[in-house]
Scaffold this active site. Structure first.
Site, mmCIF file in Angstrom:
data_model
loop_
_atom_site.group_PDB
_atom_site.id
_atom_site.type_symbol
_atom_site.label_atom_id
_atom_site.label_comp_id
_atom_site.label_asym_id
_atom_site.label_seq_id
_atom_site.Cartn_x
_atom_site.Cartn_y
_atom_site.Cartn_z
ATOM 1 N N GLY A 11 0.784 -1.234 0.000
ATOM 2 C CA GLY A 11 0.000 0.000 0.000
ATOM 3 C C GLY A 11 0.812 1.278 0.000
ATOM 4 N N THR A 12 2.035 1.259 -0.581
ATOM 5 C CA THR A 12 2.792 2.520 -0.616
ATOM 6 C C THR A 12 2.129 3.522 -1.562
ATOM 7 O OG1 THR A 12 4.325 1.806 -2.347
ATOM 8 C CG2 THR A 12 4.977 1.371 -0.066
ATOM 9 N N ASN A 13 1.482 3.040 -2.600
ATOM 10 C CA ASN A 13 0.765 3.972 -3.493
ATOM 11 C C ASN A 13 -0.469 4.537 -2.804
ATOM 12 O OD1 ASN A 13 1.964 4.273 -6.325
ATOM 13 N ND2 ASN A 13 2.190 2.087 -5.891
ATOM 14 N N MET A 90 -4.036 -6.776 -7.186
ATOM 15 C CA MET A 90 -3.478 -7.891 -7.946
ATOM 16 C C MET A 90 -4.521 -8.876 -8.487
ATOM 17 S SD MET A 90 -0.460 -6.996 -8.075
ATOM 18 C CE MET A 90 0.846 -6.081 -7.257
ATOM 19 N N LEU A 93 -9.854 -7.861 -12.983
ATOM 20 C CA LEU A 93 -11.300 -7.635 -12.910
ATOM 21 C C LEU A 93 -11.987 -8.155 -14.172
ATOM 22 C CD1 LEU A 93 -11.016 -4.084 -11.383
ATOM 23 C CD2 LEU A 93 -11.960 -6.111 -10.256
ATOM 24 N N ASN A 107 -5.401 2.770 -13.061
ATOM 25 C CA ASN A 107 -4.442 1.803 -12.516
ATOM 26 C C ASN A 107 -3.041 2.381 -12.625
ATOM 27 O OD1 ASN A 107 -3.404 -0.839 -11.706
ATOM 28 N ND2 ASN A 107 -2.798 -1.122 -13.848
ATOM 29 N N HIS A 109 0.845 1.186 -13.104
ATOM 30 C CA HIS A 109 1.629 0.011 -13.517
ATOM 31 C C HIS A 109 3.116 0.377 -13.511
ATOM 32 C CE1 HIS A 109 2.378 -3.850 -15.329
ATOM 33 N NE2 HIS A 109 3.248 -3.246 -16.120
#
Ligand code: GAR
Length: 207
Positions: A11-13, A90, A93, A107, A109
């Site tokens: 969860g650093t983003n 991860m 969907l 998203n 990437h």
């Protein structure tokens, strides 16, 4: 604009988004929920510390990708989310979800798309592939999510130099620090201000 952030790991983003919101850098947007596909994700701790409601939706609890997508759709609708951010999420969907939420899901990437992306390219694997190929420049991309994995319209990209002694781990850290944590809050803020416009494969940014 209510923002739901989907996570699976460290969860650093997510943290970059929380910090940006605290600094006032997410104009016209507010993180209203964190949804994790993994009950043990450290991202859930980050949400707790920031007093953001969190939810766990495990893919293994649903017998098809479509049912998982339907549960996610229901939760996001209940939350009133206008923007869904995949921040190290991860789970792929289903097409039905991507169609229904088209233009509202972004998203991050960890490569310069179209290099090192698509099914099977996630997390550290992306950086392993970049080093195996011997590229001298990599980076990060923030894009809209479409039915094609990592194939939606590109919003922002930033290049990062590969160093001769890089390991996948050191490269991952540099790409996060120099590109992802900067691009993701920026793209989220632009979205919330209504400044992103999709025209075919391209995104234009208005003032
Ligand atoms: C990030 O590098 C993100 O770009 C990547 O996983 C990491 C998650 O880190 N996402 C993908 O590979 C998606 N295809 P975080 O949990 O610390 O934000």
């Amino acid at each position: 604009m209510k923002i739901a952030v989907l996570v699976s790991g460290g969860g650093t983003n997510l943290q970059a988004l929380i910090d940006a919101e605290a600094r006032g850098d997410i104009r016209d947007g507010e993180i209203c929920a964190v949804i994790s596909s993994n009950p043990n994700a450290y991202a859930l701790e980050r949400a707790k510390h920031a007093f953001i409601p969190s939810y766990v939706l495990r893919r293994a609890d649903y017998d098809s990708a479509e049912r998982y997508g339907a549960a996610l759709h229901e939760l996001l609708t209940q939350l009133g989310a206008g923007l869904v951010v995949l921040a190290g999420f991860m789970t792929v969907l289903p097409e039905s979800f991507c169609r229904d939420w088209s233009g509202k899901v972004i998203n991050v990437h960890p490569s310069l798309i179209p290099s090192f992306c698509g099914e099977g390219f996630y997390g550290l694997r992306v950086h392993e592939a970049a080093l195996a190929k011997g590229v001298q420049v990599t980076g990060a991309t923030v894009h809209f999510v479409s039915e094609i994995v990592d194939g939606g319209a590109i919003i922002l990209q930033k290049a990062v130099a590969v160093q001769p002694d890089d390991t996948p781990e050191s490269l991952q850290k540099r790409v996060m620090r120099e590109a992802e944590w900067e691009l993701l809050p920026k793209a989220v803020s632009l979205f919330c201000q209504g400044r992103l416009h999709i025209a075919g494969a391209r995104v234009t940014i208005t003032n």
